[in-house]
Design a protein around this motif. Structure first.
Motif, PDB file in Angstrom:
ATOM      1  N   GLY A 530      26.190  56.417  19.829  1.00  0.00           N
ATOM      2  CA  GLY A 530      25.587  55.960  21.100  1.00  0.00           C
ATOM      3  C   GLY A 530      25.378  56.665  22.327  1.00  0.00           C
ATOM      4  N   ASN A 531      24.945  56.279  23.245  1.00  0.00           N
ATOM      5  CA  ASN A 531      25.142  56.791  24.678  1.00  0.00           C
ATOM      6  C   ASN A 531      25.480  55.962  25.464  1.00  0.00           C
ATOM      7  N   ARG A 532      26.735  56.365  25.919  1.00  0.00           N
ATOM      8  CA  ARG A 532      27.470  55.415  26.853  1.00  0.00           C
ATOM      9  C   ARG A 532      26.921  55.149  28.200  1.00  0.00           C
ATOM     10  N   ASN A 533      25.940  56.112  28.670  1.00  0.00           N
ATOM     11  CA  ASN A 533      25.321  55.814  29.854  1.00  0.00           C
ATOM     12  C   ASN A 533      24.127  55.016  29.965  1.00  0.00           C
ATOM     13  N   GLU A 534      23.913  54.533  28.522  1.00  0.00           N
ATOM     14  CA  GLU A 534      23.031  53.423  28.357  1.00  0.00           C
ATOM     15  C   GLU A 534      23.616  52.043  28.004  1.00  0.00           C
ATOM     16  N   MET A 535      24.890  52.080  28.011  1.00  0.00           N
ATOM     17  CA  MET A 535      25.576  50.796  27.627  1.00  0.00           C
ATOM     18  C   MET A 535      25.952  49.849  28.898  1.00  0.00           C
ATOM     19  N   PRO A 536      25.494  48.791  28.750  1.00  0.00           N
ATOM     20  CA  PRO A 536      25.746  47.595  30.062  1.00  0.00           C
ATOM     21  C   PRO A 536      27.053  47.742  30.530  1.00  0.00           C
ATOM     22  N   GLY A 537      27.235  47.816  31.915  1.00  0.00           N
ATOM     23  CA  GLY A 537      28.387  47.685  32.821  1.00  0.00           C
ATOM     24  C   GLY A 537      29.001  49.115  32.702  1.00  0.00           C
ATOM     25  N   VAL A 538      28.581  50.237  32.090  1.00  0.00           N
ATOM     26  CA  VAL A 538      29.319  51.395  32.185  1.00  0.00           C
ATOM     27  C   VAL A 538      28.782  52.112  33.365  1.00  0.00           C
ATOM     28  N   PRO A 539      29.824  52.768  34.148  1.00  0.00           N
ATOM     29  CA  PRO A 539      29.573  53.388  35.205  1.00  0.00           C
ATOM     30  C   PRO A 539      28.999  54.753  34.682  1.00  0.00           C
ATOM     31  N   TYR A 540      27.949  55.445  35.504  1.00  0.00           N
ATOM     32  CA  TYR A 540      27.191  56.531  35.293  1.00  0.00           C
ATOM     33  C   TYR A 540      28.135  57.804  35.243  1.00  0.00           C
ATOM     34  N   ASP A 541      28.214  58.413  33.993  1.00  0.00           N
ATOM     35  CA  ASP A 541      29.064  59.754  33.591  1.00  0.00           C
ATOM     36  C   ASP A 541      28.210  60.713  33.589  1.00  0.00           C
ATOM     37  N   ARG A 542      28.185  61.756  34.269  1.00  0.00           N
ATOM     38  CA  ARG A 542      27.325  62.963  34.239  1.00  0.00           C
ATOM     39  C   ARG A 542      27.631  63.618  32.997  1.00  0.00           C
ATOM     40  N   TRP A 543      28.655  63.749  32.507  1.00  0.00           N
ATOM     41  CA  TRP A 543      29.211  64.212  31.299  1.00  0.00           C
ATOM     42  C   TRP A 543      29.082  63.536  30.276  1.00  0.00           C
ATOM     43  N   GLY A 544      28.518  62.080  30.253  1.00  0.00           N
ATOM     44  CA  GLY A 544      28.847  61.067  29.312  1.00  0.00           C
ATOM     45  C   GLY A 544      27.638  60.540  28.615  1.00  0.00           C
ATOM     46  N   ASN A 545      26.669  61.488  28.081  1.00  0.00           N
ATOM     47  CA  ASN A 545      25.650  61.014  27.366  1.00  0.00           C
ATOM     48  C   ASN A 545      26.054  61.108  25.883  1.00  0.00           C
ATOM     49  N   GLY A 546      27.400  61.260  25.312  1.00  0.00           N
ATOM     50  CA  GLY A 546      27.502  61.270  24.249  1.00  0.00           C
ATOM     51  C   GLY A 546      28.151  59.796  23.759  1.00  0.00           C
ATOM     52  N   GLY A 547      28.916  59.492  22.628  1.00  0.00           N
ATOM     53  CA  GLY A 547      29.082  58.447  22.260  1.00  0.00           C
ATOM     54  C   GLY A 547      30.164  57.580  23.026  1.00  0.00           C
TER      55      GLY A 547
END
Length: 817
Positions: A530-547
């Protein structure tokens, strides 16, 4: 050492471009340098003129984790304990000076780290112990190699606020600083001789080098010790010295042309090494690197004690930890050793001080011979009253079933029973049920350069894993779209677990020896897709396109556990290990405890320093699979693991170490029920021995009565004799076993009454083979038909009484007539 937040794959925190593995021919005079073991130094009772120079290598993690890790666990941090110990033992060890090698803190913009460092060094201030400091790359706001100390905005540099000239001028040995205030020099006296310590900043400019020249010129008779954060590195063998581009620049511009510089000490590079070079005057310069920040607990309090033995012409170096000997014994681990004993951790540098200093200080003289071996005294002080860690049992498994099978296991992937290339679409079973892994086809994976043969199952496995196989991923290359992975099906139950009651996730991991940062940095072993940056409520993480959940390896070979907890608004929570060895099996356990809201990573049983707080459970993308062997970036798999992965288990609650995959199954619960005691009537007829034990274990009975059985799923076993026992004396012992590992025996003996026999002292063995109704006699090896057995036994047995011996409480269960 880089920061503990995810970095982009293309960026290195410190750059060694152009670093030279070996110097130009003739530049390193290794043949003139013979390090001898510290044990060959002068005898402890041989008095001499001696003093100790104390060296504090990179303290960055002590400062960074003082408030949230060390203080809660221990009440102090290692930095504080180091300086307290030096202050307390300055007279006993004749310590005239302490030098710190830079990277005082880890994040220069975090004031709490400077506060921790200030508290530690203030201990030396209060005790009037002279010391020097100089900034490392983590102590300046921008450590870019292209910048030097004159490029900084000095009004914004926190080092100057905390350890600049205003503070340094209160140190008794301080003589001055360069115009930036980042470099300083001191003059201390020991055994009647003065020494100059030149403490240079990270990446000094030509102007600062000119200042250093002027300082040396102003003190033309003083031997000079140069301390700075970077000079030499350690080669890939973790032993040999390696020159660096910047170190050679210092050599060419400052060191080789100043004969007074006889010793350089630096940190920065993880480990230790040393070499000797020859300067422009034909004289030796010893260069030493020492840095333990990647060791257990951010360095485990190790510091350098350099004993200058002027009478015996030697510098004895030893690596010791006041922190280890200060910690409560019950908190010690196998990693906690008071001294490190490696080739570059305990050694002696021969140096004829008078001859080496003759060109600039012909009057050099040895002081009075009043000091015993200070290296030995330091050992005596540290070991006085010290009790090491309790022994840790690390038995190898007896067979593939020799592990603790715990309730709440959601998935347990094991590779025993498979071998060879893992074909596209081939599955690896989940022995807990319902979550099998399947190799994703190359076309489906998008790995355009992967090959079927890149994934194999073989017998290579970790020593403490009961699974005698692992899956290995070869040829992974993040720059060449080459990776492979296995994944759970979309309907696997483990896909939608939130772990609100915490979790324990374990895996055995090995990094292939071909690993390089350029091809394998940020590779992943286990993730939730999954993509954590597309998950509801998750603050954007510039390194966080991973699971949303990731177990991988950084560009600096650190294990990273990164998770979005079940409260997604809290954002990323990360655990970091120290530097991990290549080509070595490591056991990793991640334990999330809802009671403390903390996640702790353990590597080979030891908790890492950088753990995550304020988090419970895991957020996830519904129905998204777990991946083994690769990661994800912006919904695309990649970042393939280069190495092997052993058995991996996911449990829905907290496990302690006695339940981990490194622990062995409990074989202590064996019972024999209602074992006969003493002398039994002649009418007794015993046909069955039974009891309880570990399901799946083999019960082995030996002695006068022999046989085997496998304990059933209800924990019961039963050995049935081919016929009832007749008169005689019997002894037997019973063990339960998993392969080669057996429990302690449960022993018993008894007598069935009967007529005396002509040949006392001979006891028959009653084996439970019974295939043809025959019984073998242990004392002769003869085999008799069943009809003759009674007579044979009566001829062999004495009707004596021997009391029963048992080791455990028994329930009911022997059957007979």
């Amino acid at each position: 050492m880089p920061p503990a937040t995810p970095r982009p794959p293309s960026r290195l925190r410190f750059i060694r471009a152009g670093a030279i593995a070996t110097a130009a021919a003739g530049a390193i005079a290794l043949s003139s340098f013979v390090a001898v073991p510290a044990s060959q130094a002068a005898p402890a009772d041989d008095l001499g003129s001696r003093f100790t120079l104390a060296v504090l290598p990179d303290t960055q993690f002590y400062s960074r984790y003082s408030a949230d890790q060390f203080q809660p666990r221990y009440g102090k941090d290692p930095y504080q304990v180091q300086t307290e110990w030096l202050a307390e033992n300055r007279d006993a060890l004749n310590i005239p000076f302490v030098t710190q090698l830079g990277d005082i803190v880890d994040q220069s913009g975090q004031e709490r780290e400077w506060v921790a460092a200030d508290n530690a060094m203030r201990t030396l201030d209060d005790a009037d112990v002279p010391y020097s400091t100089a900034p490392g790359n983590h102590d300046v706001r921008d450590s870019n190699d292209d910048l030097d100390d004159t490029a900084y905005d000095l009004s914004q540099e926190p080092f100057l606020k905390w350890f600049g000239p205003e503070r340094a001028k209160n140190v008794s040995t301080y003589e001055g600083s360069d115009p930036t205030g980042l470099s300083q020099y001191h003059v201390f006296e020991a055994e009647g001789q003065q020494y100059l310590v030149l403490a240079l900043s990270w990446r000094v400019s030509d102007a600062t080098i000119a200042w250093a020249d002027s300082v040396i010129d102003a003190h033309p008779t003083l031997p000079v010790i140069l301390t700075t954060h970077q000079v030499i590195d350690i080669d890939s063998d973790a032993i040999s010295p390696k020159e660096t581009e910047y170190g050679l620049e210092l050599w060419d511009k400052l060191i080789t042309s100043n004969d007074q510089i006889f010793l350089t000490i630096n940190g920065h590079f993880h480990g230790e090494s040393h070499l000797v070079k020859t300067n422009d005057f034909g004289h030796s310069v010893t260069q030493i690197v020492i840095d333990y920040q990647m060791a257990y607990e951010g360095g485990d309090g190790y510091l350098g004690l350099f004993e200058f033995d002027l009478s015996h012409n030697a510098i004895t170096v030893q690596t010791a930890s006041p922190w280890v000997t200060w910690k409560p014994q019950e908190k010690l681990t196998s990693y906690d050793q008071p001294f490190l004993e490696g080739v570059n951790q305990q050694f002696v540098v021969p140096i004829d001080f008078a001859a080496r200093f003759a060109s600039f200080d012909p009057t050099f003289a040895v002081g009075p011979a009043t000091q015993p071996s200070l290296s030995q005294k330091a050992r005596d002080i540290l070991l006085d009253g010290f009790t090491g860690p309790d022994p840790v049992s690390t038995e190898a498994p007896g067979n593939s079933d020799d592990y603790v099978d715990v309730a709440g296991t959601l998935a347990h992937w094991r590779f025993t029973g498979n071998s060879g290339v893992v074909a596209e679409g081939q599955s690896v079973p989940d022995v807990a049920g319902g979550n099998d892994l399947t190799r994703v086809g190359i076309a489906e994976s998008g790995a355009t350069n992967a090959e079927v043969g890149d994934v194999t199952i073989g017998s290579d496995h970790a020593y403490l894993s009961s699974d005698d196989a692992s899956v290995c991923f070869a040829n992974a290359d993040r720059n060449n779209s080459r990776y492979s992975y296995l994944e759970t099906s979309s309907d696997a139950p483990v896909n939608n677990e939130s772990f609100d009651n915490g979790y324990t996730i374990e895996s055995f991991l090995k990094i292939d020896k071909s690993w390089t940062a350029s091809t394998n940095q940020w590779m992943m072993a286990l993730i939730r897709a999954g993509n954590r940056n597309e998950m509801p409520g998750v603050p954007y993480d510039r390194w966080g396109n991973g699971g949303p959940v990731v177990l991988g390896l950084s560009n600096l070979k650190e294990f990273q556990w990164s998770v979005i907890p079940n409260e997604p608004g809290l954002g990323d929570r990360v655990n970091w290990s120290g530097e991990i060895q290549l080509d070595t099996w490591m056991h990793v356990a991640i334990v999330n405890d809802p009671a403390t809201r903390a996640t702790t990573m353990y590597v080979n049983g030891a908790p890492v320093l950088r753990n995550a707080t304020d988090n419970v459970g895991q957020s996830f993308v519904p129905d998204a699979p777990w991946l083994l062997g690769a990661g994800m970036d912006s919904n695309q798999p990649g970042a393939g693991w280069n190495g092997c992965i052993g058995e991996t288990r996911i449990v829905d609650h907290v496990l302690d170490q006695s339940e981990w995959l490194t622990a062995r199954a409990d074989l202590t619960g064996l019972t024999v029920v209602d074992a006969p005691e003493g002398s039994l009537p002649a009418t007794t007829k015993l046909t069955t021995f039974s009891g309880t034990g570990l399901p799946g274990a083999e019960v082995r009975m030996s002695g006068s009565i022999a046989g085997t059985d496998v304990i059933d799923d209800d924990g019961r076993w039963s050995i049935v004799l081919p016929q009832a026992l007749t008169a005689g004396a019997y002894e037997a012992s019973v063990v339960q076993a998993l392969g080669t590992r057996e429990s302690a025996p449960v022993a018993f003996d008894f007598t069935i009454e009967g007529a005396a026999v002509a040949n006392p002292g001979t006891t028959p063995t009653i084996p439970i083979d019974g295939a043809d109704g025959s019984v073998a006699l242990a004392n002769t090896g003869a085999e008799l038909p069943t009809g003759a057995i009674v007579g044979a036994i009566l001829l062999a047995l004495l009707g004596t009484t021997v009391l029963i011996r048992t080791r455990r409480r028994r329930a009911s269960g022997l059957s007979g007539e």
